[in-house]
Design a protein around this motif. Structure first.
Motif, short mmCIF file in Angstrom:
data_model
loop_
_atom_site.label_atom_id
_atom_site.label_comp_id
_atom_site.label_asym_id
_atom_site.label_seq_id
_atom_site.Cartn_x
_atom_site.Cartn_y
_atom_site.Cartn_z
N PHE A 119 -6.86 -0.36 -6.91
CA PHE A 119 -6.95 -1.80 -7.15
C PHE A 119 -7.65 -2.51 -5.99
N LEU A 120 -7.23 -2.17 -4.79
CA LEU A 120 -7.80 -2.86 -3.63
C LEU A 120 -9.27 -2.48 -3.44
N ASP B 22 3.82 5.61 -8.67
CA ASP B 22 3.84 5.24 -7.26
C ASP B 22 3.46 6.43 -6.38
N ARG C 44 1.34 9.06 -4.10
CA ARG C 44 0.36 9.03 -3.03
C ARG C 44 -0.39 10.34 -3.01
N GLY D 287 -2.77 7.66 3.08
CA GLY D 287 -1.37 7.73 2.65
C GLY D 287 -0.95 6.57 1.78
N GLU D 288 -1.92 5.84 1.24
CA GLU D 288 -1.56 4.70 0.41
C GLU D 288 -1.33 5.14 -1.03
N VAL D 289 -0.61 4.32 -1.75
CA VAL D 289 -0.33 4.62 -3.15
C VAL D 289 -1.66 4.60 -3.94
N GLU E 168 -0.47 0.33 -15.41
CA GLU E 168 -0.62 -0.79 -14.49
C GLU E 168 -2.08 -1.22 -14.47
N TRP E 169 -2.28 -2.49 -14.43
CA TRP E 169 -3.66 -2.93 -14.34
C TRP E 169 -3.76 -4.22 -13.52
N TYR E 170 -4.93 -4.42 -13.00
CA TYR E 170 -5.20 -5.54 -12.11
C TYR E 170 -6.22 -6.41 -12.81
N LEU F 148 -0.26 -6.15 -13.36
CA LEU F 148 0.78 -6.06 -14.39
C LEU F 148 1.16 -4.61 -14.64
N ILE G 187 0.81 -1.21 0.00
CA ILE G 187 0.00 0.00 0.00
C ILE G 187 0.85 1.26 0.00
N SER H 62 -2.54 1.30 -5.86
CA SER H 62 -2.90 0.20 -4.98
C SER H 62 -4.27 0.44 -4.34
N ARG I 15 -11.15 -4.39 -5.96
CA ARG I 15 -11.12 -5.82 -5.65
C ARG I 15 -12.09 -6.15 -4.53
N HIS I 16 -12.08 -5.34 -3.50
CA HIS I 16 -12.94 -5.63 -2.36
C HIS I 16 -14.40 -5.35 -2.67
N ARG J 45 -8.52 4.94 1.53
CA ARG J 45 -7.14 4.47 1.36
C ARG J 45 -6.20 5.59 0.93
#
Lengths: 359, 574
Positions: free
Chosen positions: B514-515, B545, B547, B506-508, B565-567, A165, A118, B511, B518-519, B502
């Motif tokens: 994505f999270l 990257d 934040r 302070g998260e990227v 970037e991809w999930y 990716l 994160i 991410s 996802r959730h 998120r």
């Protein structure tokens, strides 16, 4: 004069009736739900389904902050982090130096995410092992801590691998050398099976994300142990599956205000028997029989798209409605904690699989 | 004896005077006479060189000095043996390497040649590295006229005060035309590494609480920054302390002069705090402005160029647009949860102290939200969230994409980042919509950057200061319309909710997106989808990257690259 008036009145009445009939007919046409045409592909086979299905109740694992703290301790968060668990709208979050642990009480979704992920450090220079090794790491992680516990009817099976990716484009080389994506992380997803039948919906999935050199970056799960109840539901006959699908699409069409986007054609390619999580009126999660359909859809405007949908596979809809009512079913027996067993047992060497050197 | 008559005496005086006058006249008026004795022996080939030599002996042409010679009573003569004698000349003394190192072998070369007209015969050459040292001798057999040679000697200088003295024909074995050019003195130069003052480094420093001083490469406009420079003084020869006056100049502004004394072979760090108030590249120059007594003065100043940038910081300005009722704006499948998702973004951002400057829902949306170029409304905010339909051209507004019959919402009309006055506002776009970052590829084999209309490069020109486009590669998921009424938990408000939580934690950003996706779709991955982020890479900064809470400084030029970037979750569809 009087006769003329009478004739005129009759004429006017007739005209009025005709107009009313026209308006009514038009309105009825407008209101009528368009019916979808269903085709079965040559690959279609009727789903193999039992005649009766025991209803399983999923047991929520997290009800209070104490449950979350206990779980976080099991997952290895330090006591300092456990003492600073914060409240979220739907759950709790604990921040440790290595992990962030979040629980959504509504979904019973727990998420253990590496701080490196994160904060953006985990995906800098990744060398992610191949899928097979990632699966070994994932199963080692779950198995070593006995993270997934369940009853004798349940099992955890590998379902799919998701991937994060990255590709980088440099203007200097016109992107020629940079179109190959690099896997930054692999998420191994496991699914609950009850007596060999896959379960879809809440309470059924566990995943482990594996990153650079096999490091575990995330563990996510909404796993809820399934407990058999005394209630059973009559399962729809496999040959009625197309009818159930048509009803399902018809129901969807009723809710589409714009007729252009109503489903016009359905091609069913695959039908499988599943157990599907539904929430009862009292908020409990139960597993009910369902048919899972895969195929293609075509809307009235000729737009086409893939279809994955579910239909309750109950021969008597009122029986399903009955179990959704609060208190409509009873538990067979209260499950003692010791009854649960690890869904994945630790195999030797899984925690530290031999990984190839970074390239 | 009879006395002379008076008349006769006067006549004799007159005659005597007449004779004297006559003699003087003859002496003065007579034509010049060449009286150089060896005139007949002068060879016709006597050249200019000889004449030059003659002049050096103070010989002058006779006709110019005859009267003088007559008056002086002397007649000069040229010693032609001397004029034609050999002449050894010590031309130069060199050291290799040019700047010597202490206690290391240095090659000393003494160059001599014979400038005379005759051979020298045997002679000796001597030299010494220090005035007090003993002589070192070399014998040379003979130098013919015009012949020269360099004589090499190896020596290890052990002191910082050498003075090489060399003398040719030290025993006076050669009768030379000129004996005064046989000796030379030479002071070798100590290598800079042995004695050298230098401005060896410049760093830009920010102080981070609880961490300390951290060097940075991307200074921020209007933020005081410590310019730390390093001075070194190498001197293995002596123990003198080096004084220096240092001038620091940043973006044309000078800091007060600083005086520094540096002991030999030490490093000194000093710093000065300055503020730059304009974005762009600026040079930082540190220079010693007094005279430094050393061999190498070229490293007494150091200039480095850094690009000052603006930087966004919370609280931010934000906007959201959301469309649920597409049937009200020209058609399209309605999206049950879109408004809720947009509103959840709004409320969550408010909770974290950010300010909404604009929002629009359903019939309130307009092409002006995203077009045209800098005029677009989105360029008024730092982050814009959109929930609704989308495609490879971005948000899909149905008929609201048009101004009359003209399509306004198209990529060529998008410039994200700066507003019309050039102020950079928009850093992040979040399109919770289908296929906004679709590249025409439906697997993970490769990325299509440039090919056809679906190449991701279609978005590159829109980055006018923008850091990231956050969206979807595949069809997004907002509750498929044919699933309405189906069982399950499908409230995509939670996507906005978790994303905002998120990023404010302070998260990227990538991410977090994505999270959150996802959730949100955790229990509904049968269809699958691909959340994606397209980030700029510019001026050494990878915005992939980044934040939200502590963003990278903004870039000044244009991106030099992009990260995608991809999930990939489940089996996505298009």
């Amino acid at each position: 004069m009087q006769m003329l008036t009478k004739r005129s009145l009759i004429l006017m009445l007739v005209v009025l009736v005709v107009i009313t009939a026209a308006v009514t007919f038009t309105s009825a046409q407008l209101m009528m739900v368009p019916q979808a045409k269903l085709q079965l592909a040559t690959s279609y086979r009727p789903p193999a389904a039992p005649t009766q299905q025991v209803v399983y109740k999923l047991t929520p694992r997290f009800k209070s902050q104490q449950d979350v703290v206990e779980r976080a301790r099991t997952l290895g968060l330090p006591s300092q982090a456990l003492s600073k668990v914060k409240r979220l709208p739907n759950g709790f979050v604990a921040e440790g130096p290595k992990w962030q642990y979040t629980v959504d009480l509504n979904k019973q979704l727990e998420s253990l995410v590496s701080q490196d992920l994160i904060k953006g450090k985990a995906l800098q220079k990744p060398f992610v092992p191949d899928e097979q090794l990632c699966r070994q790491v994932a199963e080692g992680f779950i198995g070593s801590k006995h993270l997934v516990m369940g009853g004798p009817d349940e099992e955890l099976r590998y379902e799919r691998t998701n991937e994060i990716l990255r590709a980088t484009y440099w203007k200097a080389d016109g992107g020629k050398a940079s179109d190959k994506p690099r896997v930054l992380a692999r998420e191994i997803v496991y699914c609950k099976f009850v007596k060999g039948v896959p379960v879809t919906g809440p309470g059924a999935h566990v995943s482990v994300m594996v990153g650079d050199r096999g490091e575990v970056l995330a563990y996510t799960s909404d796993w809820m142990p399934a407990v058999a109840t005394k209630t059973t539901l009559p399962v729809a006959k496999p040959d009625t599956a197309p009818t159930l699908l048509r009803e399902r699409v018809s129901l969807a069409n009723q809710q589409i205000p714009n007729r252009k986007f109503a489903v016009k054609n359905v091609v069913a390619k695959l039908a499988k028997y599943n157990l599907r999580t539904v929430q009862t009126r009292s908020g409990d999660f139960i597993l009910v029989p369902a048919f899972k359909f895969e195929g293609e859809l075509e809307a009235a405007n000729r737009e086409k798209g893939p279809m994955v949908t579910f239909a309750p596979a109950v021969s008597n809809p009122s029986a399903l409605e009955a179990v959704l009512k609060p208190g409509s079913f009873t538990l067979e027996r209260t499950p003692p904690k010791v009854r649960y067993q690890p869904m994945l047992k630790l195999k030797p060497g899984l925690i530290t699989p031999t990984l190839p050197a970074p390239r | 004896m009879k006395p002379p008559p008076q008349g006769a005496s006067a006549s004799r005086v007159v005659l005597l005077l007449a004779v004297i006058v006559g003699l003087v006249w003859v002496a003065w008026a007579a034509p010049p006479t060449v009286i150089l004795k060896p005139q007949t022996t002068v060879k016709p080939q006597v050249n200019n060189q000889l004449q030059t030599k003659a002049l050096k002996l103070n010989l002058q042409p006779v006709h110019q000095m005859q009267l003088h010679s007559v008056l002086e009573g002397r007649i000069p003569e040229i010693d032609w043996d001397k004029v034609l004698a050999p002449d050894l000349v010590l031309d130069k003394i060199e050291c290799f390497p040019t700047n010597y190192h202490l206690n290391a072998t240095t090659r000393v070369r003494i160059t001599v040649h014979n400038a005379g007209q005759r051979p020298t015969g045997l002679f000796h050459l001597r030299w010494k590295p220090y005035p007090g040292a003993s002589w070192r001798y070399t014998t040379v057999n003979n130098f013919t006229p015009g012949m020269g040679n360099g004589f090499d000697f190896n020596y290890n200088f052990h002191s910082a005060t050498p003075e090489i003295i060399a003398e040719v024909d030290c025993f006076d074995e050669v009768g030379e035309f000129n004996e005064s050019n046989n000796t030379k003195h030479f002071t070798p130069v100590l290598a800079a590494s042995e004695k050298d003052f230098a401005v060896s480094d410049i760093e830009l420093i920010v102080h981070v609480p609880f961490v300390g001083d951290v060097p940075i490469t991307k200074p921020i406009v209007n933020k005081p920054i410590k310019i730390r420079y390093t001075l070194t003084y190498n001197n293995h020869a002596t123990s003198d302390t080096q004084p220096a006056t240092i001038k620091v100049t940043v973006a044309g502004q000078s800091a007060p002069l600083q005086s520094v004394n540096i002991a030999p072979n030490t490093t000194v760090r000093r710093s000065v705090t300055m503020t730059v108030n304009s974005a762009g590249p600026h040079s930082v120059k540190v220079e010693a402005i007094n005279t430094i007594n050393e061999a190498n003065t070229s490293n007494n100043s150091l200039t480095r160029t850094y690009t000052w940038r603006t930087q966004a910081h919370p609280p931010y300005k934000f906007e959201y647009m959301a469309i649920r009722h597409y049937d009200q704006i020209g058609g399209g499948g309605n999206l049950k949860w879109a408004l809720n998702e947009g509103r959840r973004f709004y409320w969550k951002m408010r909770d974290y102290g950010h300010t909404c400057v604009y929002w629009a829902e359903d019939t309130g949306v307009s092409w002006r939200d995203w077009a045209v170029k800098e005029q677009a409304r989105c360029n008024s905010s730092n982050i814009v969230y959109y929930a609704g339909h989308g495609n490879s051209g971005g948000p899909w507004y149905s008929s609201r994409m048009y101004d009359g019959g003209t399509l306004k919402m198209k990529i060529s009309n998008y410039r994200f980042g700066k507003n019309p006055s050039g102020t950079l506002n928009l850093r992040w776009i979040v399109w919770s919509a289908c296929e906004t970052l679709y590249d025409g590829v439906q697997d993970s084999s490769h990325v299509n950057w440039d090919s056809g209309s679906l190449g991701l490069s279609r978005w590159f020109p829109t980055f006018n200061g923008l850091h990231q486009i956050i969206g979807n590669r595949s069809l997004g998921w907002m509750g498929q319309w044919w699933d309405w009424g189906a069982f399950g938990i499908r409230d995509t408000r939670q996507r906005a909710d978790e994303f905002v939580r998120r990023i404010n934690n302070g998260e990227v950003n990538s991410s977090a997106w994505f999270l959150a996706n996802r959730h949100t779709v955790w229990d509904h991955i049968d269809k699958g989808f691909e959340a994606a982020v397209l980030s700029a890479i510019a001026e050494g900064t990878n915005y992939g990257d980044e934040r939200f809470k502590t963003p990278h400084p903004d870039y000044v030029g244009t991106p030099s690259g992009f990260n995608y970037e991809w999930y990939r979750i489940g089996s996505p569809s298009w």
